[in-house]
Write an enzyme that holds these catalytic residues in place. Sequence first.
Site, mmCIF file in Angstrom:
data_model
loop_
_atom_site.group_PDB
_atom_site.id
_atom_site.type_symbol
_atom_site.label_atom_id
_atom_site.label_comp_id
_atom_site.label_asym_id
_atom_site.label_seq_id
_atom_site.Cartn_x
_atom_site.Cartn_y
_atom_site.Cartn_z
ATOM 1 N N TYR A 33 0.833 -1.194 0.000
ATOM 2 C CA TYR A 33 0.000 0.000 0.000
ATOM 3 C C TYR A 33 0.868 1.244 0.000
ATOM 4 O O TYR A 33 2.065 1.197 0.261
ATOM 5 C CB TYR A 33 -0.935 0.006 1.213
ATOM 6 C CG TYR A 33 -0.256 0.337 2.534
ATOM 7 C CD1 TYR A 33 -0.346 1.623 3.072
ATOM 8 C CD2 TYR A 33 0.476 -0.613 3.225
ATOM 9 C CE1 TYR A 33 0.278 1.927 4.279
ATOM 10 C CE2 TYR A 33 1.094 -0.323 4.424
ATOM 11 C CZ TYR A 33 0.988 0.954 4.944
ATOM 12 O OH TYR A 33 1.617 1.268 6.121
ATOM 13 N N ARG A 52 7.892 4.162 -4.931
ATOM 14 C CA ARG A 52 8.028 3.166 -3.864
ATOM 15 C C ARG A 52 6.998 2.057 -4.026
ATOM 16 O O ARG A 52 7.280 0.887 -3.762
ATOM 17 C CB ARG A 52 7.898 3.830 -2.491
ATOM 18 C CG ARG A 52 8.216 2.891 -1.340
ATOM 19 C CD ARG A 52 8.307 3.625 -0.010
ATOM 20 N NE ARG A 52 7.027 4.215 0.391
ATOM 21 C CZ ARG A 52 6.852 4.924 1.500
ATOM 22 N NH1 ARG A 52 7.869 5.130 2.327
ATOM 23 N NH2 ARG A 52 5.665 5.431 1.803
ATOM 24 N N ARG A 100 -7.648 -20.393 -1.202
ATOM 25 C CA ARG A 100 -6.604 -20.231 -0.190
ATOM 26 C C ARG A 100 -5.550 -21.323 -0.279
ATOM 27 O O ARG A 100 -5.840 -22.516 -0.170
ATOM 28 C CB ARG A 100 -7.211 -20.208 1.211
ATOM 29 C CG ARG A 100 -6.184 -19.841 2.274
ATOM 30 C CD ARG A 100 -6.769 -19.881 3.673
ATOM 31 N NE ARG A 100 -5.794 -19.410 4.657
ATOM 32 C CZ ARG A 100 -4.780 -20.154 5.142
ATOM 33 N NH1 ARG A 100 -4.638 -21.409 4.732
ATOM 34 N NH2 ARG A 100 -3.921 -19.625 6.017
ATOM 35 N N LYS A 147 6.608 -2.079 1.607
ATOM 36 C CA LYS A 147 5.477 -1.495 2.344
ATOM 37 C C LYS A 147 4.253 -2.408 2.219
ATOM 38 O O LYS A 147 3.313 -2.150 1.473
ATOM 39 C CB LYS A 147 5.172 -0.088 1.828
ATOM 40 C CG LYS A 147 4.300 0.739 2.769
ATOM 41 C CD LYS A 147 4.200 2.177 2.276
ATOM 42 C CE LYS A 147 3.298 3.025 3.156
ATOM 43 N NZ LYS A 147 3.886 3.272 4.489
ATOM 44 N N GLU A 179 12.837 2.452 13.435
ATOM 45 C CA GLU A 179 12.006 3.536 12.905
ATOM 46 C C GLU A 179 10.758 3.643 13.769
ATOM 47 O O GLU A 179 10.543 2.842 14.676
ATOM 48 C CB GLU A 179 11.621 3.263 11.449
ATOM 49 C CG GLU A 179 10.896 1.943 11.245
ATOM 50 C CD GLU A 179 10.786 1.548 9.780
ATOM 51 O OE1 GLU A 179 10.978 2.408 8.899
ATOM 52 O OE2 GLU A 179 10.497 0.364 9.516
ATOM 53 N N LEU A 204 11.702 0.982 6.278
ATOM 54 C CA LEU A 204 11.032 1.412 5.056
ATOM 55 C C LEU A 204 11.671 2.714 4.574
ATOM 56 O O LEU A 204 11.830 3.650 5.373
ATOM 57 C CB LEU A 204 9.544 1.642 5.334
ATOM 58 C CG LEU A 204 8.717 2.095 4.121
ATOM 59 C CD1 LEU A 204 8.514 0.929 3.158
ATOM 60 C CD2 LEU A 204 7.374 2.649 4.571
#
Length: 283
Positions: A33, A52, A100, A147, A179, A204
């Site tokens: 995302y 990114r 799945r 991310k 971070e 990140l």
Amino acid sequence: MGRIVYIHGDFVPEEEARIGLFDRGFLFGDAVYEVTAVIAGRMIDNDLHLARLERSLGELGIALPLPRSEIEALQAELIVRNRLTDGTVYLQVSRGEADRDFLYPQDMAPKLIGFTQTKTLTGTKAQREGIAVDLADDPRWHRRDIKTAMLLGQVMAKQTARTRGFDDVWLVEAGLVTEGASSTAHVITADGRILTRAASKATLPGCTQRALARLCEAEGLRIEERAFTPEEAQDAAEAFQTSASSLVMPVVKIGARMIGDGRPGPMTRRLQSLYLEAAGVPA
């Protein structure tokens, strides 16, 4: 009727939006995302966010669902349709839908969703007065440079910090700050150096961080990319964190220790002004 959202090629009211039961983003967190800030109706640092997004997808072997120009166009359309002035635009791309199984078909078609959120990003009490951050062990996986939508570790760390009376949390691994749970951590030394970790798989790569680094370079400000300990952070002259949703946020308390005199310092104030000015917003 609420917001208009984008889902799998269509703009629909949020009440009508549906994600498939077998979407791998839902079942496995197999998705990435991005969140782009919107100030005065304009996206901030969006080129960095889309770059990114493309990199994260590439690291996971997920195809870009649309050309970047079309993704930017749908972001702009969401802003217009929702009359968004200040807030964020959220994008999420999952690997797609399949029954799945840990293993996935190689020909899956990625699924893209997007929506806006209204939020005051500038001139907030937190930006004026600063925030307190807790310190917590980093519980996340080892590819934090991607991310992904797998955010349970950050959710738990933030929730625990809130119950302990803090506004946010910085994560620590092997005796070093990695971070913030949803931000890049920075400290400023007594001689004016801005410390932040270098890019690696442990953190990140922050888009707001990168944009601010360019401004610092132009202003002749010293950025030193290296890890620092929680004790170094607590002894720093100033501290702040950066993210798309908080911009340049002063940190005035880390764990039990006040930073400086407990107020945002002059260098942090300067960095806030530089960033807002570059974004076309009065400081």
